[in-house]
Design a protein around this motif. Structure first.
Motif, PDB file in Angstrom:
ATOM      1  N   ALA A 112       7.393   2.965  14.695  1.00 14.24           N
ATOM      2  CA  ALA A 112       7.030   3.565  15.982  1.00 14.24           C
ATOM      3  C   ALA A 112       5.526   3.458  16.232  1.00 14.24           C
ATOM      4  CB  ALA A 112       7.480   5.025  16.023  1.00 14.24           C
ATOM      5  N   LEU A 113       4.745   3.602  15.179  1.00 13.36           N
ATOM      6  CA  LEU A 113       3.299   3.473  15.328  1.00 13.36           C
ATOM      7  C   LEU A 113       2.922   2.049  15.714  1.00 13.36           C
ATOM      8  CD1 LEU A 113       2.008   5.607  12.328  1.00 13.36           C
ATOM      9  CD2 LEU A 113       1.570   6.059  14.749  1.00 13.36           C
ATOM     10  N   ARG A 114       3.530   1.075  15.066  1.00 18.33           N
ATOM     11  CA  ARG A 114       3.202  -0.317  15.398  1.00 18.33           C
ATOM     12  C   ARG A 114       3.556  -0.619  16.855  1.00 18.33           C
ATOM     13  NH1 ARG A 114       4.331  -1.168   9.714  1.00 18.33           N
ATOM     14  NH2 ARG A 114       6.595  -1.272  10.044  1.00 18.33           N
ATOM     15  N   GLU A 115       4.671  -0.061  17.330  1.00 21.98           N
ATOM     16  CA  GLU A 115       5.046  -0.235  18.734  1.00 21.98           C
ATOM     17  C   GLU A 115       4.034   0.442  19.651  1.00 21.98           C
ATOM     18  OE1 GLU A 115       8.764   0.973  21.704  1.00 21.98           O
ATOM     19  OE2 GLU A 115       9.070   0.891  19.535  1.00 21.98           O
ATOM     20  N   CYS A 116       3.607   1.654  19.273  1.00 23.29           N
ATOM     21  CA  CYS A 116       2.612   2.385  20.068  1.00 23.29           C
ATOM     22  C   CYS A 116       1.306   1.614  20.144  1.00 23.29           C
ATOM     23  CB  CYS A 116       2.390   3.765  19.452  1.00 23.29           C
ATOM     24  SG  CYS A 116       1.052   4.723  20.188  1.00 23.29           S
ATOM     25  N   PHE A 117       0.840   1.103  19.022  1.00 21.61           N
ATOM     26  CA  PHE A 117      -0.423   0.366  19.008  1.00 21.61           C
ATOM     27  C   PHE A 117      -0.323  -0.913  19.834  1.00 21.61           C
ATOM     28  CE2 PHE A 117      -1.128   2.557  14.725  1.00 21.61           C
ATOM     29  CZ  PHE A 117      -1.877   3.575  15.320  1.00 21.61           C
ATOM     30  N   MET A 147       0.844  -1.191   0.000  1.00 26.06           N
ATOM     31  CA  MET A 147       0.000   0.000   0.000  1.00 26.06           C
ATOM     32  C   MET A 147       0.883   1.246   0.000  1.00 26.06           C
ATOM     33  SD  MET A 147      -2.850   1.243   2.804  1.00 26.06           S
ATOM     34  CE  MET A 147      -1.641   1.639   4.058  1.00 26.06           C
ATOM     35  N   LYS A 148       0.631   2.178  -0.904  1.00 23.36           N
ATOM     36  CA  LYS A 148       1.430   3.399  -0.935  1.00 23.36           C
ATOM     37  C   LYS A 148       1.079   4.282   0.252  1.00 23.36           C
ATOM     38  CE  LYS A 148      -1.706   5.874  -4.083  1.00 23.36           C
ATOM     39  NZ  LYS A 148      -1.813   6.542  -5.402  1.00 23.36           N
ATOM     40  N   SER A 149       2.043   5.084   0.660  1.00 15.79           N
ATOM     41  CA  SER A 149       1.851   5.935   1.828  1.00 15.79           C
ATOM     42  C   SER A 149       0.832   7.031   1.541  1.00 15.79           C
ATOM     43  CB  SER A 149       3.180   6.562   2.240  1.00 15.79           C
ATOM     44  OG  SER A 149       2.987   7.492   3.285  1.00 15.79           O
ATOM     45  N   PRO A 150      -0.005   7.371   2.533  1.00 16.58           N
ATOM     46  CA  PRO A 150      -0.932   8.498   2.378  1.00 16.58           C
ATOM     47  C   PRO A 150      -0.259   9.839   2.656  1.00 16.58           C
ATOM     48  CG  PRO A 150      -1.300   7.452   4.491  1.00 16.58           C
ATOM     49  CD  PRO A 150      -0.245   6.635   3.794  1.00 16.58           C
ATOM     50  N   LEU A 151       1.062   9.825   2.884  1.00 12.00           N
ATOM     51  CA  LEU A 151       1.795  11.028   3.240  1.00 12.00           C
ATOM     52  C   LEU A 151       2.735  11.448   2.107  1.00 12.00           C
ATOM     53  CD1 LEU A 151       2.876   9.870   6.802  1.00 12.00           C
ATOM     54  CD2 LEU A 151       0.984  11.419   6.276  1.00 12.00           C
ATOM     55  N   LEU A 190      -5.687   7.530   9.759  1.00 17.06           N
ATOM     56  CA  LEU A 190      -4.505   7.634   8.915  1.00 17.06           C
ATOM     57  C   LEU A 190      -3.306   6.949   9.570  1.00 17.06           C
ATOM     58  CD1 LEU A 190      -3.122  10.202   6.627  1.00 17.06           C
ATOM     59  CD2 LEU A 190      -1.832   9.957   8.744  1.00 17.06           C
ATOM     60  N   ALA A 191      -3.108   7.178  10.867  1.00 15.28           N
ATOM     61  CA  ALA A 191      -1.979   6.567  11.563  1.00 15.28           C
ATOM     62  C   ALA A 191      -2.075   5.044  11.526  1.00 15.28           C
ATOM     63  CB  ALA A 191      -1.926   7.067  13.006  1.00 15.28           C
ATOM     64  N   LEU A 192      -3.265   4.516  11.683  1.00 12.18           N
ATOM     65  CA  LEU A 192      -3.454   3.071  11.595  1.00 12.18           C
ATOM     66  C   LEU A 192      -3.129   2.560  10.196  1.00 12.18           C
ATOM     67  CD1 LEU A 192      -6.686   2.886  13.732  1.00 12.18           C
ATOM     68  CD2 LEU A 192      -4.680   1.420  14.127  1.00 12.18           C
ATOM     69  N   GLU A 193      -3.515   3.318   9.182  1.00 14.62           N
ATOM     70  CA  GLU A 193      -3.176   2.938   7.808  1.00 14.62           C
ATOM     71  C   GLU A 193      -1.667   2.909   7.619  1.00 14.62           C
ATOM     72  OE1 GLU A 193      -5.140   5.252   4.746  1.00 14.62           O
ATOM     73  OE2 GLU A 193      -6.790   5.624   6.114  1.00 14.62           O
ATOM     74  N   VAL A 194      -0.981   3.933   8.113  1.00 11.69           N
ATOM     75  CA  VAL A 194       0.472   4.008   7.979  1.00 11.69           C
ATOM     76  C   VAL A 194       1.127   2.792   8.637  1.00 11.69           C
ATOM     77  CG1 VAL A 194       2.527   5.312   8.674  1.00 11.69           C
ATOM     78  CG2 VAL A 194       0.534   6.515   7.763  1.00 11.69           C
ATOM     79  N   ALA A 195       0.549   2.339   9.755  1.00 10.64           N
ATOM     80  CA  ALA A 195       1.085   1.172  10.462  1.00 10.64           C
ATOM     81  C   ALA A 195       0.749  -0.144   9.775  1.00 10.64           C
ATOM     82  CB  ALA A 195       0.558   1.153  11.895  1.00 10.64           C
ATOM     83  N   GLY A 196      -0.166  -0.112   8.795  1.00  5.60           N
ATOM     84  CA  GLY A 196      -0.509  -1.321   8.057  1.00  5.60           C
ATOM     85  C   GLY A 196      -1.840  -1.938   8.400  1.00  5.60           C
TER      86      GLY A 196
END
Length: 284
Positions: A220-225, A1-5, A252-258
């Motif tokens: 970092a997001l995956r670690e946070c979640f 998935m391409k990044s939304p950023l 959006l943050a969840l999307e970035v984490a996959g």
């Protein structure tokens, strides 16, 4: 998935690309403990200087259905008229930024995606990063040619109060509350009643934002979640806040984490907390 950023460097190279429309949504939100009003739009800031060729959208008015007590997304006709006036067609790439760590920008991104427009990106770090890096700024208001925008509702991106109640009954829904800890516990509230939706996970939006106001890295997001008990592989994850703005950043943050299978509760706590019949929980 391409990044939304997209990065500031990427955007600076494409400022005058006719296939790209840059949109600004500047403003601020005060804590619920402050006296109202809590919500502000910074149109004056845009007028004083903005990213060249950017257009302005009022996050409180333009993309909201008039009279909605929970600031629900604008109707298809109202939204299509706004996009057309901004020169955004179904084929236009849209890049959005704000000065609130992408909170308002993500709300417009969700609205566009809800109406079937997926070619939309967030400028990571927004206005603050752009300004801090000394990139070009202009006070010129771009001249726009009207475009045709046809809304195609993607109902799978939106959750309703009825959906939440059904999810609570079945136990099949992962609920994430991105409001402040005080709002989650019920110590503060923007609705008639405080607290949170039973079984919701508290994950304040600020935990997903880096010090420079960019989105945390995927790692970092995956670690946070993981630390907060959020499953990225859940079959149905619904994010909420007060009126669907901060929650759109959480999505959006969840999307970035996959993560996949994500929905936004558009009515959020302003709907749930103002309905005396919905179940509520308090405390941590």
């Amino acid at each position: 998935m391409k990044s939304p950023l997209v990065t500031t460097a990427w955007l600076e190279q494409r400022l005058y690309d006719p296939k790209i429309r840059v949109v600004e949504l500047r403003g601020k939100v005060l804590p619920p403990t402050e006296p109202p009003p809590h919500y502000f739009t910074d149109r004056a800031g845009y007028g004083a200087g903005h990213i060249p060729n950017a257009v302005f959208v009022d996050w409180q008015v333009d993309i909201v259905e008039p009279g909605s007590p929970s600031n629900d997304v604008a109707s298809p006709g109202r939204f299509a008229a706004l996009m057309g006036a901004l020169g955004i067609s179904n084929d236009t790439r849209v890049v959005i930024y704000d000065n609130a760590a992408s909170m308002f920008a993500c709300r417009l991104r969700w609205c566009l995606r809800y109406y079937g427009h997926e070619d939309v990106f967030i400028l990571d770090g927004g206005w603050e990063k752009w300004h801090a890096e000394g990139r070009p700024i202009s006070a010129e208001i771009p001249r726009l040619e009207k475009a045709d925008f046809t809304p195609r509702v993607n109902a799978g991106l939106k959750a309703t109060e009825a959906d939440i109640l059904a999810g609570l009954d079945s136990g099949s829904m992962q609920l994430i509350d991105v409001r402040s800890p005080a709002e989650f516990t019920g110590a503060a509230s923007r609705a008639q009643q405080g607290g949170h939706i039973p079984c919701a996970i508290s994950l304040p939006r600020k935990k997903m934002v880096a010090d420079d106001l960019t989105v945390l890295s995927p790692e970092a997001l995956r670690e946070c979640f993981a630390e907060n008990g959020v499953a990225l592989d859940a079959g149905d994850t619904v994010i909420y806040c007060n009126s669907g703005v901060s929650a759109s950043f959480g999505m959006l943050a969840l999307e970035v984490a996959g993560a996949r299978n994500l929905r936004l509760y558009d009515g959020s706590w302003k709907e749930w907390g103002n309905n005396p019949m919905t179940p509520k929980a308090t405390g941590s």
